[in-house]
Motif scaffolding. Structure first.
Motif, PDB file in Angstrom:
ATOM      1  N   ILE B 117       0.663 -25.146 -81.767  1.00  0.00           N
ATOM      2  CA  ILE B 117      -0.490 -25.244 -80.873  1.00  0.00           C
ATOM      3  C   ILE B 117      -1.211 -23.910 -80.826  1.00  0.00           C
ATOM      4  CG2 ILE B 117       0.629 -27.087 -79.549  1.00  0.00           C
ATOM      5  CD1 ILE B 117       0.859 -25.278 -77.238  1.00  0.00           C
ATOM      6  N   PHE B 118      -2.533 -24.004 -80.739  1.00  0.00           N
ATOM      7  CA  PHE B 118      -3.419 -22.833 -80.787  1.00  0.00           C
ATOM      8  C   PHE B 118      -4.217 -22.745 -79.488  1.00  0.00           C
ATOM      9  CE2 PHE B 118      -2.744 -24.377 -85.077  1.00  0.00           C
ATOM     10  CZ  PHE B 118      -2.419 -23.225 -85.792  1.00  0.00           C
ATOM     11  N   PRO B 119      -3.618 -22.182 -78.450  1.00  0.00           N
ATOM     12  CA  PRO B 119      -4.346 -22.109 -77.186  1.00  0.00           C
ATOM     13  C   PRO B 119      -5.364 -20.974 -77.246  1.00  0.00           C
ATOM     14  CG  PRO B 119      -1.961 -21.786 -76.904  1.00  0.00           C
ATOM     15  CD  PRO B 119      -2.279 -21.591 -78.338  1.00  0.00           C
ATOM     16  N   ALA B 120      -6.534 -21.187 -76.683  1.00  0.00           N
ATOM     17  CA  ALA B 120      -7.530 -20.126 -76.733  1.00  0.00           C
ATOM     18  C   ALA B 120      -8.717 -20.464 -75.858  1.00  0.00           C
ATOM     19  CB  ALA B 120      -8.016 -19.924 -78.161  1.00  0.00           C
ATOM     20  N   PRO B 121      -9.302 -19.442 -75.261  1.00  0.00           N
ATOM     21  CA  PRO B 121     -10.562 -19.655 -74.561  1.00  0.00           C
ATOM     22  C   PRO B 121     -11.682 -19.888 -75.575  1.00  0.00           C
ATOM     23  CG  PRO B 121      -9.941 -17.332 -74.480  1.00  0.00           C
ATOM     24  CD  PRO B 121      -8.850 -18.048 -75.206  1.00  0.00           C
ATOM     25  N   PRO B 122     -12.844 -20.428 -75.134  1.00  0.00           N
ATOM     26  CA  PRO B 122     -13.948 -20.656 -76.059  1.00  0.00           C
ATOM     27  C   PRO B 122     -14.360 -19.346 -76.742  1.00  0.00           C
ATOM     28  CG  PRO B 122     -14.415 -21.635 -73.917  1.00  0.00           C
ATOM     29  CD  PRO B 122     -13.162 -20.842 -73.765  1.00  0.00           C
ATOM     30  N   GLY B 123     -14.772 -19.446 -77.998  1.00  0.00           N
ATOM     31  CA  GLY B 123     -15.270 -18.262 -78.684  1.00  0.00           C
ATOM     32  C   GLY B 123     -14.223 -17.512 -79.480  1.00  0.00           C
ATOM     33  N   SER B 124     -12.985 -18.010 -79.483  1.00  0.00           N
ATOM     34  CA  SER B 124     -11.938 -17.274 -80.182  1.00  0.00           C
ATOM     35  C   SER B 124     -11.701 -17.787 -81.603  1.00  0.00           C
ATOM     36  CB  SER B 124     -10.645 -17.339 -79.391  1.00  0.00           C
ATOM     37  OG  SER B 124     -10.466 -18.631 -78.910  1.00  0.00           O
ATOM     38  N   GLY B 125     -12.438 -18.823 -81.986  1.00  0.00           N
ATOM     39  CA  GLY B 125     -12.292 -19.325 -83.348  1.00  0.00           C
ATOM     40  C   GLY B 125     -11.314 -20.475 -83.470  1.00  0.00           C
ATOM     41  N   LYS B 126     -10.873 -20.987 -82.324  1.00  0.00           N
ATOM     42  CA  LYS B 126      -9.891 -22.068 -82.301  1.00  0.00           C
ATOM     43  C   LYS B 126     -10.361 -23.305 -83.060  1.00  0.00           C
ATOM     44  CE  LYS B 126      -9.913 -24.299 -78.383  1.00  0.00           C
ATOM     45  NZ  LYS B 126     -10.512 -25.599 -78.691  1.00  0.00           N
ATOM     46  N   SER B 127     -11.597 -23.738 -82.768  1.00  0.00           N
ATOM     47  CA  SER B 127     -12.059 -24.994 -83.369  1.00  0.00           C
ATOM     48  C   SER B 127     -12.308 -24.843 -84.869  1.00  0.00           C
ATOM     49  CB  SER B 127     -13.326 -25.471 -82.673  1.00  0.00           C
ATOM     50  OG  SER B 127     -13.012 -25.882 -81.369  1.00  0.00           O
ATOM     51  N   PRO B 218      -5.177 -17.557 -81.447  1.00  0.00           N
ATOM     52  CA  PRO B 218      -6.088 -17.053 -82.473  1.00  0.00           C
ATOM     53  C   PRO B 218      -7.162 -16.128 -81.907  1.00  0.00           C
ATOM     54  CG  PRO B 218      -6.688 -19.298 -81.880  1.00  0.00           C
ATOM     55  CD  PRO B 218      -5.520 -18.921 -81.005  1.00  0.00           C
ATOM     56  N   HIS B 219      -7.478 -15.075 -82.655  1.00  0.00           N
ATOM     57  CA  HIS B 219      -8.591 -14.186 -82.300  1.00  0.00           C
ATOM     58  C   HIS B 219      -9.389 -13.936 -83.565  1.00  0.00           C
ATOM     59  CE1 HIS B 219      -7.103 -12.922 -78.274  1.00  0.00           C
ATOM     60  NE2 HIS B 219      -5.944 -13.216 -78.815  1.00  0.00           N
ATOM     61  N   TYR B 220     -10.470 -14.643 -83.744  1.00  0.00           N
ATOM     62  CA  TYR B 220     -11.298 -14.450 -84.937  1.00  0.00           C
ATOM     63  C   TYR B 220     -12.245 -13.284 -84.716  1.00  0.00           C
ATOM     64  CZ  TYR B 220     -14.974 -15.138 -88.348  1.00  0.00           C
ATOM     65  OH  TYR B 220     -15.884 -14.941 -89.343  1.00  0.00           O
ATOM     66  N   LYS B 221     -12.376 -12.424 -85.744  1.00  0.00           N
ATOM     67  CA  LYS B 221     -13.401 -11.385 -85.663  1.00  0.00           C
ATOM     68  C   LYS B 221     -13.927 -11.151 -87.070  1.00  0.00           C
ATOM     69  CE  LYS B 221     -14.311  -6.938 -83.572  1.00  0.00           C
ATOM     70  NZ  LYS B 221     -13.767  -5.604 -83.534  1.00  0.00           N
ATOM     71  N   VAL B 222     -15.246 -11.093 -87.201  1.00  0.00           N
ATOM     72  CA  VAL B 222     -15.851 -10.924 -88.525  1.00  0.00           C
ATOM     73  C   VAL B 222     -15.263  -9.696 -89.218  1.00  0.00           C
ATOM     74  CG1 VAL B 222     -18.044 -10.679 -89.768  1.00  0.00           C
ATOM     75  CG2 VAL B 222     -17.993 -11.856 -87.564  1.00  0.00           C
ATOM     76  N   ILE B 270      -2.718 -13.673 -83.429  1.00  0.00           N
ATOM     77  CA  ILE B 270      -3.168 -13.382 -84.786  1.00  0.00           C
ATOM     78  C   ILE B 270      -4.652 -13.027 -84.783  1.00  0.00           C
ATOM     79  CG2 ILE B 270      -3.363 -15.882 -85.274  1.00  0.00           C
ATOM     80  CD1 ILE B 270      -2.520 -15.160 -88.163  1.00  0.00           C
ATOM     81  N   HIS B 271      -4.951 -11.845 -85.307  1.00  0.00           N
ATOM     82  CA  HIS B 271      -6.332 -11.368 -85.417  1.00  0.00           C
ATOM     83  C   HIS B 271      -6.720 -11.474 -86.877  1.00  0.00           C
ATOM     84  CE1 HIS B 271      -6.337  -9.477 -81.321  1.00  0.00           C
ATOM     85  NE2 HIS B 271      -5.046  -9.655 -81.525  1.00  0.00           N
ATOM     86  N   TYR B 272      -7.871 -12.106 -87.171  1.00  0.00           N
ATOM     87  CA  TYR B 272      -8.133 -12.454 -88.568  1.00  0.00           C
ATOM     88  C   TYR B 272      -9.606 -12.702 -88.804  1.00  0.00           C
ATOM     89  CZ  TYR B 272      -8.794 -17.070 -86.649  1.00  0.00           C
ATOM     90  OH  TYR B 272      -9.266 -18.109 -85.903  1.00  0.00           O
TER      91      TYR B 272
END
Lengths: 371, 290
Positions: B117-127, B218-222, B270-272
């Protein structure tokens, strides 16, 4: 009184929970919707479990009921917590608030507490302390709700309460009253008759006496202009009366309080509609006493037409034009009881204009879309 | 013409109705793989309706209203966002009533009934991550709502379209040209959004619960180089609570359920920026080797 098949089913679930076993699944979809709309799903679940038949309801129905009961239980916990906080905060300034209606039921954990859903915590405090109380509450993160100027003035000038306070972090709403009905009605009781003998709850907080609670809930219901929770509220009274029927002490005090404060009619209506809708277990002596305080036949007939219908569960599919008409009569009746004409007419004109505007143009015509 | 569909969306049955052609088209396209029931003889858990705002308002800058279980929880949105409003409203139906599961705001994906499971607030790249994995052979259990069975470490699927936002819409199109995307609802609260039709295999497995083996935040960052932190149990626990909808309503049961979960899984942050990296890490490090 005439009622829809669904309304009858809902009534039966209160008086005869076993009837739920015979409801078909597609019918249950409607019943659950209507119970949720009237805040009665958790209560019906509680009554069914008390009657030992909840496990015989269809499984998907049990799941909805289970969820509703969990929410209701949580609300009850929350209400008790908030009541404790409020009492503690007001104790600092020497005020001991008395809790009313839903919050009182929860604190007392009485028959009406189980599965009770409510939106605010009703508190009664002495009028001279209001300003200090408001200051104290604001310091403790309770803020007055933002109201339209019109509504704000309405509260301050004419009613028996101040505009609702909501807790900025927890979102809970407290309704602070200094009387039980608006003084402007000319019928507000000597509040001391209600407050002189409070009862203490298990955790040391205060509510009105049992007879005071029942009479206030009756007054609140039958002085109201708005009956969207009428079914739940009359059901509360039914459960309280049934609980009272197990003891024998309170009935005469209840009648005396009603007579002393001039609310015989409201007590009679509570008796009458509990009896008609739920066949409540009133003692025979009380039944006979109720006949002595009954309003005239013509008044009762009018009440049966208006209140008898307004107290039924107001689910969406029951909203025929005729039924809506009756609810408007109930609205006018409630305002009429509470306000003299010189105040009532401008108020109705203002509310009426808004209503007419919205119904002609559509409720959202004057709202901007969310961005 | 009003469309009225009774659709099995396990664990629920929804009745969806709408008089808006774009919504009808959306329901036909994105819910076409689900079991449709006859109206009138099924038990319906939730009734939803999206329609144009009534009367005068339908003439000037039309708006769409959502009605769920005879309630109107949201203010109307511009009519062009009607299908997104439907999806959000359906989520509201669940989050406003459901207490048979602990609900976490999270994507849920599985292989062989082993779920992460990938819990995350909006904007973190979850979807975006959810869509990427779902379209690369993982089984989609949910994009928004992880329904954790109480007092277990298992999760019940609630397979629904995946809500992509802004740049990820074009990215996903370029990675998976065959993916079915809805029209883009422009300028919503979340920016531009489009919904991805869930893979058929995931829809067909919609009643198969899975065991939670990992919790990944998840934490997505360009441009971010993949960095992975293992979390201890208490960190995982706290972050799960922060993303839960009904933790406080469930009280003690919410606590014991989370205990079941964190006792039996690993937790990572995970930052990616590279989704392939993430997918490889998940498959190699979290899923039990067979």
């Amino acid at each position: 009184m005439s009622m829809t098949r669904l309304q009858r089913q809902l009534l039966t679930l209160i008086t005869e929970p076993r009837a739920g076993i015979g409801i078909t699944l597609p019918e249950w979809s409607e019943v659950i919707l209507a119970l949720r709309e009237t805040d009665m799903l958790a209560r019906v679940g509680y009554l069914a479990s008390q009657a030992g038949c909840l496990t015989r309801y269809p499984k998907p129905v049990q799941r909805h009921i289970q969820s509703a009961r969990a929410l209701a239980f949580r609300q009850q916990q929350q209400a008790c917590y908030e009541a404790g906080e409020l009492s503690q905060q007001l104790a600092d300034i020497g005020v001991a608030p008395l809790f009313l209606k839903g919050a009182a039921y929860s604190l007392l954990d009485n028959a009406a507490a189980q599965g009770r859903i409510y939106s605010d915590i009703d508190v009664l405090v002495p009028k001279p302390d209001l300003i200090e109380i408001q200051k104290k509450l604001v310091v403790n993160s309770w803020m007055p709700k933002a109201l339209e100027d019109y509504d704000e003035r309405y509260y301050r000038d004419w009613t028996h309460e101040i505009p609702p306070m909501h807790h900025v972090l927890r979102g809970t709403v407290a309704d602070i009253h200094h009387n039980l009905i608006p003084p402007v009605s000319g019928k507000a009781p000597d509040i001391g008759l209600f407050t002189h003998n409070p009862q203490q709850t298990a955790n040391g907080l205060l509510t009105l006496s049992t007879e005071g609670l029942i009479l206030h809930s009756s007054i609140h219901l039958f002085y109201n202009e708005e009956f969207s929770h009428g079914f739940r509220d009359i059901c509360d009274l039914h459960l309280l009366f049934n609980e009272l029927a197990l003891t024998d002490t309170c009935w005469s005090r209840l009648l005396k309080l009603a007579k002393d404060t001039g609310f015989e009619s409201e007590l009679y209506y509570a008796f009458r509609y509990c009896d008609i809708l739920f066949h409540t277990a009133f003692p025979d002596r009380f039944r006979r006493q109720m006949q002595t305080i009954a309003p005239s036949r013509s008044r009762t007939a009018v009440a049966d037409f208006i209140l008898g219908h307004a107290l039924l569960p107001q689910h969406k599919s029951a909203m025929t034009l005729r039924y809506k008409g009756i609810l408007i009569l109930a609205l006018i009746r409630g305002h009429w009881l509470k306000m003299p004409l010189r105040i009532l007419l401008p108020h109705l004109a203002y509310k009426g204009w808004k209503g007419v505007r919205d119904s002609l143009a559509g409720k959202h015509t004057f709202e901007r879309a969310e961005k | 013409m009003t469309l009225r569909r009774v659709i099995e969306l396990p664990p629920y049955t929804f009745e969806i109705s709408s008089g808006i052609p774009a919504v009808q088209h959306y329901v036909d396209s994105h819910y076409g793989d689900y079991i449709q029931l006859g109206t009138g003889n099924a038990f319906i858990d939730h009734r939803v309706q999206v329609d144009k705002a009534p009367n005068l308002r339908s003439l000037i800058r039309p708006q769409a209203c959502f009605y769920g279980n005879h309630d109107e929880p949201f203010k109307p949105l511009p009519a062009s966002q009607a299908h997104a409003l439907l999806e959000w409203g359906m989520n509201w139906c669940i989050t406003s009533t459901e207490a048979n599961y602990l609900i976490i705001h999270a994507g849920v994906l599985a292989k062989n009934d082993q779920a992460i499971i990938f819990p995350a607030p909006p904007g973190s790249g979850k979807s975006t991550l959810t869509a990427y994995l779902a379209l690369s052979g993982w089984r989609l259990l949910s994009d928004e709502l992880a329904l954790i069975n109480l007092d277990t470490n298992t999760v019940t699927p609630f397979v629904r379209p995946i809500c992509l936002k802004n740049q990820s819409i074009d990215l996903l199109r370029s990675w998976f040209p065959a993916a079915v995307l809805s029209d883009i609802a422009r300028n919503t609260q979340k920016g531009d959004v489009a919904h991805v039709k869930p893979p058929q295999a995931s829809v067909l497995a919609g009643r198969d619960t899975a065991t939670i083996v990992g919790v990944v935040f998840p934490h997505y960052k360009v441009g971010k180089e993949t960095t992975i932190y293992q979390l201890d149990m208490s960190e995982t626990f706290i972050q799960l609570i922060n993303n839960a909808f009904n933790y406080s309503i469930l009280g003690a049961q919410g606590f014991s359920t989370l205990t079941h979960v964190v006792d039996r899984c690993v937790g990572f942050e995970i930052h990616y920026s590279d989704l392939q990296d993430v997918a490889q890490f998940l498959a190699e490090e979290i899923l039990p080797s067979k």
